[in-house]
Scaffold this motif. Sequence first.
Motif, mmCIF file in Angstrom:
data_model
loop_
_atom_site.group_PDB
_atom_site.id
_atom_site.type_symbol
_atom_site.label_atom_id
_atom_site.label_comp_id
_atom_site.label_asym_id
_atom_site.label_seq_id
_atom_site.Cartn_x
_atom_site.Cartn_y
_atom_site.Cartn_z
ATOM 1 N N HIS A 1 1.871 1.954 -3.555
ATOM 2 C CA HIS A 1 0.734 2.504 -4.294
ATOM 3 C C HIS A 1 0.515 3.976 -3.926
ATOM 4 O O HIS A 1 0.296 4.820 -4.798
ATOM 5 C CB HIS A 1 -0.519 1.678 -3.996
ATOM 6 N N THR A 2 0.587 4.295 -2.652
ATOM 7 C CA THR A 2 0.375 5.663 -2.183
ATOM 8 C C THR A 2 1.481 6.595 -2.663
ATOM 9 O O THR A 2 1.211 7.723 -3.078
ATOM 10 C CB THR A 2 0.288 5.695 -0.650
ATOM 11 N N TYR B 1 0.827 -1.199 0.000
ATOM 12 C CA TYR B 1 0.000 0.000 0.000
ATOM 13 C C TYR B 1 0.864 1.251 0.000
ATOM 14 O O TYR B 1 0.518 2.259 -0.612
ATOM 15 C CB TYR B 1 -0.961 -0.012 1.190
ATOM 16 N N VAL C 1 1.256 7.244 3.946
ATOM 17 C CA VAL C 1 0.100 6.467 4.383
ATOM 18 C C VAL C 1 -0.520 7.064 5.644
ATOM 19 O O VAL C 1 -1.737 7.185 5.754
ATOM 20 C CB VAL C 1 0.491 4.992 4.615
#
Length: 106
Positions: free
Chosen positions: A24-25, A21, A83
């Motif tokens: 992706h961020t 994640y 995040v």
Amino acid sequence: MRKLLTLIVVLALGYTGVYFYYGHTVKQEVQQQLDNRGLSAVSVDNVEYGVLAPISSSANLTVSVTYRGAQAELDLTVEGHPVFSDEVSVQVDGLQALRLGIGLGM
């Protein structure tokens, strides 16, 4: 012993999720920074970072970008955690590689 093993597996799965994640961020954040500077034609292809990047507030990354036929790899520094934080700063450290493609239409 079984509870310890279960805890280790759960933590490993959780960290794996945060790791992917995070990538992706960061990719979205870099693309947003490029768009804000009027470089919306530049696309972010790949983000490479170290294993400990998702648990630190400062990380060095390598980002592969493409603009028409040219590909480049940039060294970036991310300050803040994309995040868990609203304050994220992306700084370009340098150009690592540049590849130009020349196409001949026949």
